[in-house]
Scaffold this active site. Structure first.
Site, PDB file in Angstrom:
ATOM      1  N   GLN A 147      -0.986   6.177  12.213  1.00 52.17           N
ATOM      2  CA  GLN A 147      -2.175   5.330  12.284  1.00 52.17           C
ATOM      3  C   GLN A 147      -2.006   4.038  11.494  1.00 52.17           C
ATOM      4  O   GLN A 147      -2.302   2.943  11.992  1.00 52.17           O
ATOM      5  CB  GLN A 147      -3.406   6.088  11.772  1.00 52.17           C
ATOM      6  CG  GLN A 147      -4.659   5.227  11.715  1.00 52.17           C
ATOM      7  CD  GLN A 147      -5.893   5.991  11.302  1.00 52.17           C
ATOM      8  OE1 GLN A 147      -5.974   7.199  11.484  1.00 52.17           O
ATOM      9  NE2 GLN A 147      -6.878   5.309  10.738  1.00 52.17           N
ATOM     10  N   PHE A 148      -1.526   4.154  10.267  1.00 50.40           N
ATOM     11  CA  PHE A 148      -1.374   2.988   9.398  1.00 50.40           C
ATOM     12  C   PHE A 148      -0.448   1.953  10.025  1.00 50.40           C
ATOM     13  O   PHE A 148      -0.740   0.745  10.038  1.00 50.40           O
ATOM     14  CB  PHE A 148      -0.856   3.435   8.036  1.00 50.40           C
ATOM     15  CG  PHE A 148      -0.574   2.321   7.070  1.00 50.40           C
ATOM     16  CD1 PHE A 148      -1.600   1.510   6.609  1.00 50.40           C
ATOM     17  CD2 PHE A 148       0.709   2.081   6.623  1.00 50.40           C
ATOM     18  CE1 PHE A 148      -1.342   0.471   5.708  1.00 50.40           C
ATOM     19  CE2 PHE A 148       0.987   1.061   5.725  1.00 50.40           C
ATOM     20  CZ  PHE A 148      -0.054   0.250   5.273  1.00 50.40           C
ATOM     21  N   SER A 182       1.715   9.437  16.072  1.00 47.57           N
ATOM     22  CA  SER A 182       2.213  10.725  15.562  1.00 47.57           C
ATOM     23  C   SER A 182       1.200  11.430  14.683  1.00 47.57           C
ATOM     24  O   SER A 182       1.180  12.660  14.615  1.00 47.57           O
ATOM     25  CB  SER A 182       3.513  10.508  14.792  1.00 47.57           C
ATOM     26  OG  SER A 182       3.319   9.589  13.716  1.00 47.57           O
ATOM     27  N   ASP A 219      10.201  11.275  11.709  1.00 45.75           N
ATOM     28  CA  ASP A 219      11.511  11.146  12.346  1.00 45.75           C
ATOM     29  C   ASP A 219      11.708  12.251  13.383  1.00 45.75           C
ATOM     30  O   ASP A 219      12.231  12.015  14.476  1.00 45.75           O
ATOM     31  CB  ASP A 219      12.618  11.219  11.295  1.00 45.75           C
ATOM     32  CG  ASP A 219      12.401  10.242  10.149  1.00 45.75           C
ATOM     33  OD1 ASP A 219      11.975   9.102  10.416  1.00 45.75           O
ATOM     34  OD2 ASP A 219      12.642  10.630   8.992  1.00 45.75           O
TER      35      ASP A 219
END
Length: 297
Positions: A147-148, A182, A219
């Protein structure tokens, strides 16, 4: 898979633990991909440990490796995956590498994990943001920000699901075919939301939370999402479900194993290294226990 999938992964590397290429290469290989890896850094451990030793791959060294692949005519890749980098210049070089690889295979799928920070905090130099935003993101077929990072790239904050959709649409407008958030903070105390869109359909999935943080999950998410996109012929719903199913099994097993030694309190970094090897079977065939649901774009 009708053709042999071959990935070039340019990410960080640690001697001990599972982040960067150590978190991505093994799952991709288990899922049937040939993987060539270039390590942008080689550190003893990830940066969450008390002491950090190692070195950084210089841009000239990366270019030399790419030149060797091209001269030997072994640079036909179906996929290209990038992750953590601390240098704006190295990201510009990666953009040049994409162009060279697409000269060899115009159908190359580029999956970009724009690793910049989390929880409102940057852990790379500020100068990296405009390079991701203006150079790499428009080249990406698949983008897997949290989100960031998605908010940084678009300049749009997501306070709710509608805000998340606005951010996703803005990323599509920059040329990204598939956007997979994610993780977001749009859930509650028990769960967080993951969201994926191909600009035609969009799905959300609820991800249970644990009382601990794990390094390398982003990752791993990027690698799994790339792999399942290919293996499912870009079935977005199934790709998201398979990716989250695998992550959940690995994270829960890592957490439960650590709690056997540390039943209460904060779990130290060494006990939170993702248990990838022990969950090879789950990576190959993750049982789906959480369904993704469609939301309107």
């Amino acid at each position: 898979m009708s053709v042999q999938a071959k990935v070039l992964s340019i990410q960080s590397h640690v001697v001990h633990g599972y982040v960067g290429n150590k978190s991505a290469v093994f799952p991709l290989q288990v899922l049937g991909f040939e993987v060539d890896a270039i390590n942008t850094v080689q550190f003893s451990t990830h940066t969450g440990y008390k002491h950090l030793k190692g070195n950084v791959l210089q841009n000239e060294e990366m270019e030399e490796l790419i030149e060797g692949l091209i001269l030997n005519d072994v640079h036909h890749y179906t996929h290209f995956l990038t992750g953590y980098s601390r240098s704006p210049d190295s990201l510009r070089r990666i953009a040049e590498i994409i162009q060279k690889l697409r000269q060899k295979n115009p159908h190359l799928v580029y999956a970009c994990d724009p690793v910049m920070g989390d929880n409102g905090q940057m852990y790379v130099p500020d100068e990296i943001l405009p390079v991701y935003r203006d150079v790499l993101v428009p080249l990406a077929d698949i983008l897997t920000p949290n989100q960031f990072e998605a908010e940084l790239i678009t300049g749009i904050s997501m306070k709710n699901q509608d805000g998340a959709v606005k951010v996703i649409k803005a990323l599509h407008q920059r040329g990204v075919k598939t956007v997979a958030l994610s993780s977001t903070e749009l859930g509650d105390d028990q769960k967080m939301l993951g969201i994926a869109s191909n600009n035609v359909t969009c799905y959300k999935i609820e991800i249970p939370k644990l009382d601990s943080n794990f390094t390398g999950t982003g990752d791993l998410f990027a690698a799994l999402f790339l792999a399942w996109s290919h293996k499912t012929n870009n079935n977005l719903k199934l790709t998201l479900e398979k990716t989250i199913a695998t992550l959940q099994i690995i994270v829960k097993d890592t957490y439960n194993t650590a709690r056997e030694t540390y039943p209460t309190g904060k779990i130290p970094a060494a006990a939170r290294e993702l248990r990838l090897i022990q969950n090879k079977n789950a990576i190959e065939n993750p049982p789906i226990t959480i369904q993704a649901t469609e939301i309107k774009l």
